[in-house]
Design an enzyme around this catalytic site. Structure first.
Site, PDB file in Angstrom:
ATOM      1  N   SER A 206       0.814  -1.213   0.000  1.00 50.25           N
ATOM      2  CA  SER A 206       0.000   0.000   0.000  1.00 50.25           C
ATOM      3  C   SER A 206       0.854   1.273   0.000  1.00 50.25           C
ATOM      4  CB  SER A 206      -0.897  -0.005   1.235  1.00 50.25           C
ATOM      5  OG  SER A 206      -0.091   0.059   2.389  1.00 50.25           O
ATOM      6  N   GLU A 227       6.605  -0.504  -5.286  1.00 50.09           N
ATOM      7  CA  GLU A 227       5.507  -0.804  -6.228  1.00 50.09           C
ATOM      8  C   GLU A 227       4.229  -0.718  -5.414  1.00 50.09           C
ATOM      9  OE1 GLU A 227       5.634  -1.712  -9.474  1.00 50.09           O
ATOM     10  OE2 GLU A 227       7.814  -1.869  -9.709  1.00 50.09           O
ATOM     11  N   CYS A 261      -3.378  -4.853  -8.026  1.00 45.99           N
ATOM     12  CA  CYS A 261      -3.099  -3.405  -8.101  1.00 45.99           C
ATOM     13  C   CYS A 261      -3.418  -2.866  -9.481  1.00 45.99           C
ATOM     14  CB  CYS A 261      -1.684  -3.063  -7.689  1.00 45.99           C
ATOM     15  SG  CYS A 261      -0.552  -4.419  -7.651  1.00 45.99           S
TER      16      CYS A 261
HETATM   17  P1  ADP Z   1      -1.256  -4.674   1.853  1.00 40.90           P
HETATM   18  O1  ADP Z   1      -0.649  -6.041   1.933  1.00 40.90           O
HETATM   19  O2  ADP Z   1      -2.669  -4.617   2.254  1.00 40.90           O
HETATM   20  O3  ADP Z   1      -0.950  -3.946   0.596  1.00 40.90           O
HETATM   21  P2  ADP Z   1       0.685  -3.280   3.480  1.00 40.90           P
HETATM   22  O4  ADP Z   1       1.197  -2.353   2.471  1.00 40.90           O
HETATM   23  O5  ADP Z   1       0.482  -2.725   4.835  1.00 40.90           O
HETATM   24  O6  ADP Z   1      -0.684  -3.907   3.092  1.00 40.90           O
HETATM   25  O7  ADP Z   1       1.618  -4.542   3.626  1.00 40.90           O
HETATM   26  C1  ADP Z   1       2.466  -5.056   2.652  1.00 40.90           C
HETATM   27  C2  ADP Z   1       3.621  -5.757   3.311  1.00 40.90           C
HETATM   28  O8  ADP Z   1       4.337  -4.826   4.120  1.00 40.90           O
HETATM   29  C3  ADP Z   1       3.242  -6.901   4.243  1.00 40.90           C
HETATM   30  O9  ADP Z   1       4.193  -7.937   4.077  1.00 40.90           O
HETATM   31  C4  ADP Z   1       3.348  -6.260   5.620  1.00 40.90           C
HETATM   32  O10 ADP Z   1       3.630  -7.195   6.643  1.00 40.90           O
HETATM   33  C5  ADP Z   1       4.535  -5.343   5.438  1.00 40.90           C
HETATM   34  N1  ADP Z   1       4.575  -4.177   6.351  1.00 40.90           N
HETATM   35  C6  ADP Z   1       3.538  -3.515   6.915  1.00 40.90           C
HETATM   36  N2  ADP Z   1       3.985  -2.442   7.629  1.00 40.90           N
HETATM   37  C7  ADP Z   1       5.334  -2.431   7.491  1.00 40.90           C
HETATM   38  C8  ADP Z   1       6.383  -1.568   7.977  1.00 40.90           C
HETATM   39  N3  ADP Z   1       6.127  -0.499   8.717  1.00 40.90           N
HETATM   40  N4  ADP Z   1       7.663  -1.855   7.644  1.00 40.90           N
HETATM   41  C9  ADP Z   1       7.949  -2.943   6.863  1.00 40.90           C
HETATM   42  N5  ADP Z   1       7.016  -3.777   6.380  1.00 40.90           N
HETATM   43  C10 ADP Z   1       5.721  -3.543   6.686  1.00 40.90           C
END
Ligand code: ADP
Length: 471
Positions: A206, A227, A261
């Site tokens: 995200s 990405e 996406c």
């Molecule tokens: P989504 O999967 O809904 O697109 P996220 O962007 O939050 O949601 O998560 C994508 C990946 O990033 C997952 O593997 C998640 O565990 C990891 N993630 C979430 N927050 C963080 C962070 N602050 N630092 C590093 N990785 C993260």
């Protein structure tokens, strides 16, 4: 960590999270093996990739069935594992062609100097991936990074972790690979530990998380290949083939339950064909079947509970602001799973969240446009710039419109073609991402830093060179 099953709603899988200490240890272990990996020739690394391909094939059905539970999609999971084999084959072929540091040459600007050029891979790349295509997005950057000579610490999403068990077996079966590729299990905390220990990050996810990771990478002074999300528009021009446009738009909007996406999320249709377009796509949307029996049907449940809430919120917001629902229209709980039928919305506008925020669900909001300028203005009225579509029988016209859309990849007379075309380089525009393309040759070349060896063949200049002289 307990993990929810998207088909039953039950928390039926235990994820053993890696501690920060364990992430650091895995990183150190990879680093101790990475130099030897980097010093291998590209042909030797390809030979290891081919061994992995063989062991991946051995575990393919196990991985596909774990993935099918993670995502509640059987057929797509088979396609996804098959896609990985395709990626491994493609990089085995292409990486050796691309690895080509230029031969030693004489500098054009200093002709007593010989230039030797080396390509140095990042030592340890962190790959952090999301839940929508758990296997593909875990490996799409990992494979070329490994071929470049990097070690990889890979943390897939905690929402869909089951496939890691089979994947890890396929990696452990190849010791040379297991030394330089390790899986990390867990959520944001484990992800942060990865970001804090690697030399470069490839992140898919995200925008808010991408921005947080980008900020840490800026602080740590390491590259972040991000990405992120999309809100892909389609522009359907007045001369478009309606059969083609409605088939492609529907598949792109609701395929994989819209959890991609690059799925189309807002549709702008020329006024003169708007009514016919809406009628045809509503008929087709209503005919889409659900996989409530996992052996039948075309569209599965939503994978992530929190996403289901967002989808319902967008539908509610649109209805409250005057939208009309022509099909679907609500998230339903069926046997514990959360389902949303293909939902056609009309009377929508950009004051509604459904037209501006990422949906990640099977919604098809449609707006009529009077002029192409208006369609382009709406298409570009977004913080996102991932991809888009244009439909027209006039190729030149379609290209002219596509050229004016602020996005990295435009499918013409189809939707979401980036999910099958891997050899076209593309950069995300705006908040959809930053840095080198994961697709095409750059997907491999971006993992190298170019190092110059500058060999003086004459006597070096002396301090006399700086002597001030009156002219
Ligand atoms: P989504 O999967 O809904 O697109 P996220 O962007 O939050 O949601 O998560 C994508 C990946 O990033 C997952 O593997 C998640 O565990 C990891 N993630 C979430 N927050 C963080 C962070 N602050 N630092 C590093 N990785 C993260």
């Amino acid at each position: 960590m307990k993990v929810r099953n998207p088909r039953t709603g039950e928390y039926d899988y235990n994820l053993q999270e890696d501690s920060t200490q364990s992430v650091v240890e895995k990183a150190l272990s990879i680093r101790s093996a990475q130099k030897e990996w980097q010093n291998k020739t590209i042909t030797e690394r390809v030979a290891v990739l081919k061994k992995w391909l063989a062991s991946f094939t051995n575990f393919q059905s196990e991985i596909a069935s774990q993935l099918a539970v993670d995502t509640a999609r059987k057929r797509i999971s088979e396609v996804e594992t098959g896609g990985i084999i395709g990626l491994m084959q493609a990089w085995s072929y292409r990486a050796p062609q691309l690895y080509n540091p230029p031969a030693e040459r004489t500098s054009a600007s200093a002709n007593t100097v010989q230039i030797g050029q080396q390509w140095i891979p990042y030592g340890l790349v962190g790959v952090i991936s999301p839940w929508n295509f758990p296997l593909l997005l875990a490996l799409i950057d990992t494979i070329p990074a490994l071929m470049a000579g990097c070690g990889v610490l890979l943390k897939p999403s905690e929402v869909t972790p089951r496939f890691m068990d089979g994947l890890e077996k396929s990696i452990k079966a190849v010791p040379e690979l297991n030394a330089v590729l390790k899986l990390v299990r867990g959520g944001a905390k484990a992800g942060k530990a990865v970001v804090n220990t690697v030399d470069a990050i490839c992140f898919t996810g995200s925008v808010p998380t991408g921005k947080k990771i980008g900020a840490v990478c800026a602080e740590r002074f390491i590259p972040a290949f991000l990405e992120l999300g999309g809100k892909d528009p389609a522009i359907v021009l007045s001369d478009a083939d309606l059969e083609v446009a409605t088939d492609a738009v529907l598949r792109s909007c609701v395929g994989a339950t819209g959890q991609a996406c690059q799925s189309l999320e807002r549709i702008y249709v020329a006024e003169n064909i708007y009514d016919d377009f809406v009628e045809q796509i509503t008929k087709k949307a209503t005919a889409v079947t659900m996989t409530t029996n996992p052996e039948e049907g075309q569209m599965g449940p939503l994978i992530f509970e929190q996403q289901a809430e967002k989808i319902q919120e967008q539908i509610n917001d649109a209805i409250a602001k005057g939208a009309k629902i022509l099909s679907g229209g609500k998230v339903e709980n069926i046997n514990g799973g959360l389902w949303c039928r293909p939902t056609v919305l009309t009377n929508v506008n950009h004051k509604m969240s459904v037209m501006v925020e990422e949906t990640f669900g099977p919604l098809i909001p449609i707006m009529p446009f009077r002029t192409e300028e208006q369609a382009l203005e709406w298409a570009n009225d977004s913080i996102f710039g991932l991809s888009a579509s244009v439909f027209s029988k006039d190729r030149e016209k379609a290209i002219e419109i596509a050229s004016q859309i602020e996005a990295g990849a435009i499918s013409i007379n189809d939707g979401s073609l980036t999910n099958k075309v891997y050899d076209a380089e593309k950069n995300s525009f705006k908040e959809s991402g930053i840095n080198g393309s994961r697709m095409g040759d750059a997907g491999f070349l971006r993992f190298f830093r170019k190092k110059a060896l500058l060999i003086q063949t004459a006597h070096p200049e002396t301090m006399a060179h700086f002597e001030e002289k009156s002219s």
